[in-house]
Design a protein around this motif. Structure first.
Motif, short mmCIF file in Angstrom:
data_model
loop_
_atom_site.label_atom_id
_atom_site.label_comp_id
_atom_site.label_asym_id
_atom_site.label_seq_id
_atom_site.Cartn_x
_atom_site.Cartn_y
_atom_site.Cartn_z
N ASP A 48 3.90 -2.49 -9.60
CA ASP A 48 2.80 -2.54 -8.64
C ASP A 48 2.07 -3.87 -8.68
O ASP A 48 1.66 -4.39 -7.63
N GLU A 49 1.92 -4.45 -9.88
CA GLU A 49 1.17 -5.70 -9.97
C GLU A 49 1.88 -6.89 -9.36
O GLU A 49 1.29 -7.96 -9.20
N MET A 50 3.15 -6.72 -8.97
CA MET A 50 3.91 -7.78 -8.32
C MET A 50 4.23 -7.47 -6.86
O MET A 50 4.76 -8.33 -6.15
N ARG A 51 3.89 -6.28 -6.40
CA ARG A 51 4.33 -5.86 -5.07
C ARG A 51 3.75 -6.73 -3.96
O ARG A 51 4.43 -7.03 -2.98
N GLY A 52 2.49 -7.10 -4.09
CA GLY A 52 1.88 -7.91 -3.04
C GLY A 52 2.59 -9.23 -2.87
O GLY A 52 2.91 -9.64 -1.75
N ARG A 53 2.84 -9.94 -3.98
CA ARG A 53 3.49 -11.24 -3.90
C ARG A 53 4.92 -11.12 -3.36
O ARG A 53 5.36 -11.95 -2.56
N PRO B 90 4.72 9.68 -2.87
CA PRO B 90 5.67 9.72 -3.98
C PRO B 90 6.90 8.90 -3.65
O PRO B 90 7.24 8.69 -2.49
N VAL B 91 7.58 8.42 -4.70
CA VAL B 91 8.66 7.46 -4.52
C VAL B 91 9.78 8.01 -3.65
O VAL B 91 10.41 7.26 -2.89
N GLU B 92 10.03 9.33 -3.70
CA GLU B 92 11.14 9.88 -2.93
C GLU B 92 10.87 9.86 -1.42
O GLU B 92 11.79 10.01 -0.62
N LEU B 93 9.61 9.67 -1.01
CA LEU B 93 9.29 9.63 0.42
C LEU B 93 9.16 8.21 0.95
O LEU B 93 8.94 8.01 2.15
N VAL B 94 9.27 7.20 0.08
CA VAL B 94 9.13 5.81 0.53
C VAL B 94 10.19 5.42 1.56
O VAL B 94 9.86 4.78 2.57
N PRO B 95 11.50 5.77 1.37
CA PRO B 95 12.47 5.42 2.42
C PRO B 95 12.13 6.04 3.77
O PRO B 95 12.25 5.37 4.81
N ALA B 96 11.68 7.29 3.77
CA ALA B 96 11.32 7.92 5.04
C ALA B 96 10.12 7.24 5.68
O ALA B 96 10.07 7.06 6.90
N ALA B 97 9.15 6.84 4.86
CA ALA B 97 7.97 6.15 5.39
C ALA B 97 8.37 4.81 6.01
O ALA B 97 7.89 4.45 7.10
N ASN B 98 9.24 4.08 5.33
CA ASN B 98 9.69 2.80 5.89
C ASN B 98 10.46 2.99 7.19
O ASN B 98 10.34 2.20 8.13
N VAL C 156 0.82 -1.21 0.00
CA VAL C 156 0.00 0.00 0.00
C VAL C 156 0.85 1.27 0.00
O VAL C 156 0.51 2.27 -0.64
N ILE C 157 1.98 1.24 0.70
CA ILE C 157 2.77 2.46 0.92
C ILE C 157 3.12 3.18 -0.38
O ILE C 157 2.93 4.42 -0.48
N PRO C 158 3.64 2.50 -1.42
CA PRO C 158 3.99 3.24 -2.64
C PRO C 158 2.78 3.82 -3.36
O PRO C 158 2.96 4.66 -4.25
N ARG C 159 1.56 3.38 -3.03
CA ARG C 159 0.36 3.96 -3.64
C ARG C 159 -0.10 5.21 -2.91
O ARG C 159 -0.92 5.97 -3.43
N LEU C 160 0.42 5.42 -1.70
CA LEU C 160 0.02 6.58 -0.91
C LEU C 160 0.99 7.75 -1.01
O LEU C 160 0.61 8.90 -0.79
N GLN D 182 9.84 -2.09 -2.74
CA GLN D 182 8.66 -1.30 -3.07
C GLN D 182 8.84 -0.45 -4.32
O GLN D 182 7.87 -0.19 -5.04
N THR D 183 10.05 0.01 -4.56
CA THR D 183 10.26 0.94 -5.69
C THR D 183 10.76 0.25 -6.94
O THR D 183 10.56 0.76 -8.05
N TYR D 184 11.41 -0.90 -6.82
CA TYR D 184 11.94 -1.61 -7.99
C TYR D 184 10.87 -2.50 -8.62
O TYR D 184 10.79 -2.61 -9.85
N ALA D 185 10.05 -3.13 -7.79
CA ALA D 185 9.05 -4.06 -8.31
C ALA D 185 7.86 -3.29 -8.88
O ALA D 185 7.45 -2.26 -8.35
#
Length: 438
Positions: free
Chosen positions: A372-377, A169-177, A163-167, A367-370
């Motif tokens: 979206d359709e593969m992120r869950g798996r 922008p990609v540059e904030l994903v490391p901070a969110a994690n 869910v995180i990368p859908r909420l 989260q950023t390399y994969a």
């Protein structure tokens, strides 16, 4: 051209000349502190902020319940064997339903799936509360409820990661994690402490009741999420075929594969947790030292998270991940050589900080390399690795400790981890060269 007054360089270098030297030093220190402090920008997004608060609060309740279950089972049986059965009761559903839940997360609305999984977890917690209130004293029932709880956690964990990368922008994903892992480490440290107080004064029902109450915060945050239907072609009923497709995709992406391999190396080769009781007794004077050794890694992770403002500025995440896992191994080895408890705690805390940074980089790469359709798996695989790696480490440390001694097992594991992760990293150039702007 005059410097931008909002830029870090302006903070560090453009203090007016008419300020006295102490004031300029204070301004520079203040700027450095702001750059080092944990990045809280993701919290400005309301949906993520609610999700983060809900996850942090509910994780504290989950940690409280985990301790209460162990204590209650031992209280009812006076048998460590029954307490030990809680391990597979948690791990097996995490492995099976973590992979399956990740496949489902790629095939249906992730908000809806997260709500369903959360309701399963909540129902199991309410079941634990009811059995405690009614004094049923039924250990198989408790273990059954633990299995149900683990199923809910196994499905919700990969879904929440996807869910995180859908909420954001990609540059904030490391901070969110970083925010997520820091909050979970706070709960890991505080939950057992809270459990001792709650169980001692209010009993098991109060512990389960607090967890159920806290979990409503997380459930509310989940309900408030926006709809997140699949973006790719993956629709319909997910099953074994869908899981296998995810694993095949992973096998063709060395960068993603390596993010899992290095984590397994870190946990399975270096984790010394199974050796803490023996070393505490033979080297540090008794049982009290076990608590300090266990807490040290979590405390170090929390401190590392609070000083993590630099993580989001690292572009070469592949090299950085290799470096921090090597640092984890060396810190573990140094702790194993320490003959002072506080020195061992210090090195384990340093290792915990490195482990948190490692977790952030691994999750961010995934989260950023994969797509979206593969992120869950792939998040399902992440859940399995995170759950299984430390347990493999316990097995390795305990077996090797019995064969060659606790110190050799502890120190050797740390050194082997550092050497192995560097060798593996050098063997996969695409991972070594991986950057955020690939």
């Amino acid at each position: 051209m005059s410097p931008d007054p909002d830029s870090p360089s302006a903070d560090l270098h453009s203090a007016p000349d008419d300020h006295p030297a102490p004031a300029r030093r204070a301004m520079r220190l203040g700027a450095l502190a702001r750059r080092a402090a944990i990045d809280t920008r993701p919290l400005s997004e309301p949906a993520y902020r609610r999700l983060w608060i809900g996850q942090a609060v509910s994780f504290a309740g989950f940690a409280l319940t985990s301790v209460a279950i162990s204590v209650q089972v031992y209280d009812l049986t006076k048998s460590s064997f029954w307490v030990g059965l809680l391990g597979p009761a948690n791990l097996i559903p995490l492995i099976v339903f973590g992979l399956w839940g990740g496949a489902v997360a790629d095939a249906m609305d992730r908000r809806r799936l997260l709500i369903l999984a959360s309701l399963i977890t909540w129902a199991s917690t309410l079941g634990l509360l009811v059995q405690a209130l009614l004094h049923l004293r039924n250990v198989p029932l408790i273990i059954g409820l633990v299995v149900v709880q683990a199923v809910g956690v196994a499905v919700s964990s990969p879904t929440r990661g996807a869910v995180i990368p859908r909420l954001l922008p990609v540059e904030l994903v490391p901070a969110a994690n970083t925010l997520n892992f820091t909050a979970s480490q706070v709960a890991t440290f505080a939950g057992p402490v809270l459990a001792g107080v709650v169980i001692g004064h209010g009993g098991y029902a109060m512990a389960y009741g607090i967890d159920a109450t806290l979990f409503t915060v997380g459930l509310y945050a989940t309900v408030r999420l926006p709809s997140m239907p699949p973006l790719g072609d993956e629709t319909g009923r997910p099953g074994l075929r869908s899981v296998i497709e995810g694993l095949r995709f992973l096998a063709t992406r060395p960068v993603l594969m390596m993010s899992f391999v290095v984590d397994i190396i870190a946990m399975a080769v270096a984790m010394p947790r199974a050796l803490f009781p023996e070393v505490a007794e033979t080297r540090f004077g008794g049982e009290e030292a076990v608590g300090w050794l266990i807490a040290a890694i979590a405390v170090g992770a929390v401190i590392g998270g609070l000083l993590s403002g630099w993580i989001g500025r690292i572009r070469r995440q592949g090299v950085a991940l290799i470096a921090v896992i090597a640092a984890w191994g060396l810190a573990v080895a140094a702790a194993g050589l320490a003959h002072s408890l506080w020195l061992a705690v210090l090195f384990l805390a340093l290792g915990g900080a490195a482990d948190l940074v490692s977790a952030v980089f691994r999750q961010t790469i995934l989260q950023t390399y994969a797509p979206d359709e593969m992120r869950g798996r792939l998040q399902g695989v992440f859940t399995v690795v995170v759950a299984g790696g430390p347990r493999l480490g316990d097995l390795r440390a305990g077996a090797l400790g019995a064969a060659v001694g606790a110190t050799a097992s502890w120190v050797g594991g740390g050194l082997a981890c550092a050497a192995l992760v560097v060798l593996v990293g050098l063997a996969v150039p695409s991972f070594r060269r991986y950057t955020t702007d690939r």
